[in-house]
Motif scaffolding. Structure first.
Motif, PDB file in Angstrom:
ATOM      1  N   LEU A  28      45.550  47.672  48.107  1.00  0.00           N
ATOM      2  CA  LEU A  28      44.726  47.291  46.972  1.00  0.00           C
ATOM      3  C   LEU A  28      43.256  47.449  47.302  1.00  0.00           C
ATOM      4  N   PRO A  29      42.428  47.861  46.343  1.00  0.00           N
ATOM      5  CA  PRO A  29      40.991  47.860  46.584  1.00  0.00           C
ATOM      6  C   PRO A  29      40.509  46.432  46.794  1.00  0.00           C
ATOM      7  N   PRO A  30      39.509  46.224  47.659  1.00  0.00           N
ATOM      8  CA  PRO A  30      39.063  44.866  47.987  1.00  0.00           C
ATOM      9  C   PRO A  30      38.714  44.014  46.786  1.00  0.00           C
ATOM     10  N   ALA A  31      38.149  44.617  45.748  1.00  0.00           N
ATOM     11  CA  ALA A  31      37.678  43.829  44.609  1.00  0.00           C
ATOM     12  C   ALA A  31      38.794  43.124  43.867  1.00  0.00           C
ATOM     13  N   THR A  32      40.040  43.589  44.026  1.00  0.00           N
ATOM     14  CA  THR A  32      41.134  42.998  43.265  1.00  0.00           C
ATOM     15  C   THR A  32      41.840  41.890  44.036  1.00  0.00           C
ATOM     16  N   ILE A  33      41.466  41.661  45.285  1.00  0.00           N
ATOM     17  CA  ILE A  33      42.217  40.735  46.133  1.00  0.00           C
ATOM     18  C   ILE A  33      41.601  39.343  46.102  1.00  0.00           C
ATOM     19  N   ALA A  34      42.443  38.365  45.769  1.00  0.00           N
ATOM     20  CA  ALA A  34      42.023  36.966  45.800  1.00  0.00           C
ATOM     21  C   ALA A  34      43.230  36.127  46.159  1.00  0.00           C
ATOM     22  N   ALA A  35      43.109  35.298  47.158  1.00  0.00           N
ATOM     23  CA  ALA A  35      44.257  34.507  47.599  1.00  0.00           C
ATOM     24  C   ALA A  35      44.647  33.502  46.530  1.00  0.00           C
ATOM     25  N   ALA A  36      45.952  33.378  46.297  1.00  0.00           N
ATOM     26  CA  ALA A  36      46.452  32.414  45.324  1.00  0.00           C
ATOM     27  C   ALA A  36      46.340  31.010  45.892  1.00  0.00           C
ATOM     28  N   PRO A  37      46.225  29.989  45.034  1.00  0.00           N
ATOM     29  CA  PRO A  37      46.161  28.619  45.540  1.00  0.00           C
ATOM     30  C   PRO A  37      47.478  28.235  46.186  1.00  0.00           C
ATOM     31  N   PRO A  38      47.455  27.356  47.176  1.00  0.00           N
ATOM     32  CA  PRO A  38      48.690  26.980  47.851  1.00  0.00           C
ATOM     33  C   PRO A  38      49.605  26.181  46.939  1.00  0.00           C
ATOM     34  N   ALA A 163      41.603  42.236  57.923  1.00  0.00           N
ATOM     35  CA  ALA A 163      40.374  43.021  58.017  1.00  0.00           C
ATOM     36  C   ALA A 163      40.258  44.038  56.887  1.00  0.00           C
ATOM     37  N   GLN A 164      41.388  44.467  56.348  1.00  0.00           N
ATOM     38  CA  GLN A 164      41.385  45.403  55.225  1.00  0.00           C
ATOM     39  C   GLN A 164      41.392  44.674  53.878  1.00  0.00           C
ATOM     40  N   GLU A 165      41.226  43.347  53.942  1.00  0.00           N
ATOM     41  CA  GLU A 165      41.195  42.493  52.761  1.00  0.00           C
ATOM     42  C   GLU A 165      42.503  42.542  51.968  1.00  0.00           C
ATOM     43  N   GLN A 166      43.595  42.745  52.672  1.00  0.00           N
ATOM     44  CA  GLN A 166      44.922  42.624  52.081  1.00  0.00           C
ATOM     45  C   GLN A 166      45.519  41.305  52.554  1.00  0.00           C
TER      46      GLN A 166
END
Length: 212
Positions: A28-38, A163-166
Motif C-alpha cells: 500500500l502507498p504510505p498515505a493510505t496506511i493507518a493502524a486500526a484501534p485495538p 519501515a515500509q509503513e505497512q
C-alpha cells in the motif's frame, strides 16, 4: 489410504494460500496506511452471546436476520493477512464444496474484515469469491466491526507500521457457526479441519428446531 488423502488435502490448502498471495498481495502507498484501534476481548469476558448485526457488502447493507433458516459461518480476518486467513478460508471453502447442492442452499458463509480502513466492501467482493463463489465479504466502520467482534468473542490488534509503513493485524482465528434460528451454536477453533467444519454444518442442518 487415509494418510494419502490427508496429504492431498493439505497440499490443496497450501496451494490455495500460495495462489492467493500471488493474486491479492500488494503493498500500500504510505498515505493510505493507518493502524486500526485495538479491540481485545477481556480475559474474564463471559461466553459470547452472538446475535444479530448489520454490516456492509458491495451491494449494500447485509443483516444476519435476513439469513434465518440457514446455517451461517462467520470468520473474522483481513485481506492483507499473509497466511492464517487464506488457510482458514480455504478450509471453509472445502467444507462448503463438500455439501450437496441442496445443502449449500441452506448455508451462508461470511468473511468479516477486522481491517476496515484498507478493506472496502469492493475489495472484499473481489477477495472472498476467490475461495468460494458463495462466500460474502463484509466491512463497516471501525466501531461497527468492534461491536460485532465483541458479540462473537473475536479479538484483533493492529500492529505498528514497519519501515515500509505497512502493518499487520493480529487476530483470533475461530470460525463461528450460527444455527438456523440465528443463535451462536459453536465456536470452532483454528485447528478445525474441513471435515470437522462439514460435520458441524450438517449436524445443525439436520437438528430439529425443538432441540435448540
Amino acid at each position: 489410504m487415509k494418510t494419502r488423502l490427508l496429504l492431498i488435502a493439505l497440499i490443496v490448502v497450501l496451494s490455495s494460500a500460495l495462489i492467493f498471495l500471488i493474486a491479492f498481495w500488494e503493498p500500500l502507498p504510505p498515505a493510505t496506511i493507518a493502524a486500526a484501534p485495538p479491540h481485545a476481548r477481556p480475559a474474564t469476558a463471559a461466553k459470547p452471546a452472538g446475535g444479530d448485526f448489520t454490516l456492509h457488502g458491495a451491494q449494500g447493507p447485509v443483516s444476519l436476520a435476513d439469513y434465518r433458516g440457514k446455517v451461517v459461518l462467520l470468520y473474522f480476518g483481513y485481506t492483507y493477512c499473509p497466511d492464517v486467513c487464506p488457510t482458514s478460508l480455504a478450509l471453509i471453502a472445502q467444507a462448503l464444496s463438500g455439501l450437496a447442492a441442496t445443502e449449500q442452499q441452506q448455508v451462508q458463509a461470511f468473511f468479516i474484515s477486522v481491517d476496515p480502513r484498507r478493506d472496502s466492501a469492493e475489495r472484499l467482493q473481489e477477495y472472498a469469491p476467490f475461495f468460494h463463489p458463495t462466500l460474502i465479504g463484509l466491512s463497516g466502520t471501525p466501531q461497527e466491526i468492534a461491536r460485532v467482534a465483541a458479540q462473537y468473542g473475536a479479538s484483533y490488534q493492529a500492529q505498528p507500521p514497519n519501515a515500509q509503513e505497512q502493518y499487520s493485524v493480529d487476530h483470533s482465528s475461530a470460525t463461528y457457526l450460527i444455527d438456523t434460528q440465528g443463535k451462536l451454536a459453536l465456536t470452532l477453533p483454528h485447528a478445525s479441519t474441513s471435515a470437522q467444519l462439514l460435520a458441524a454444518i450438517r449436524e445443525h442442518l439436520a437438528a430439529p428446531v425443538a432441540a435448540r
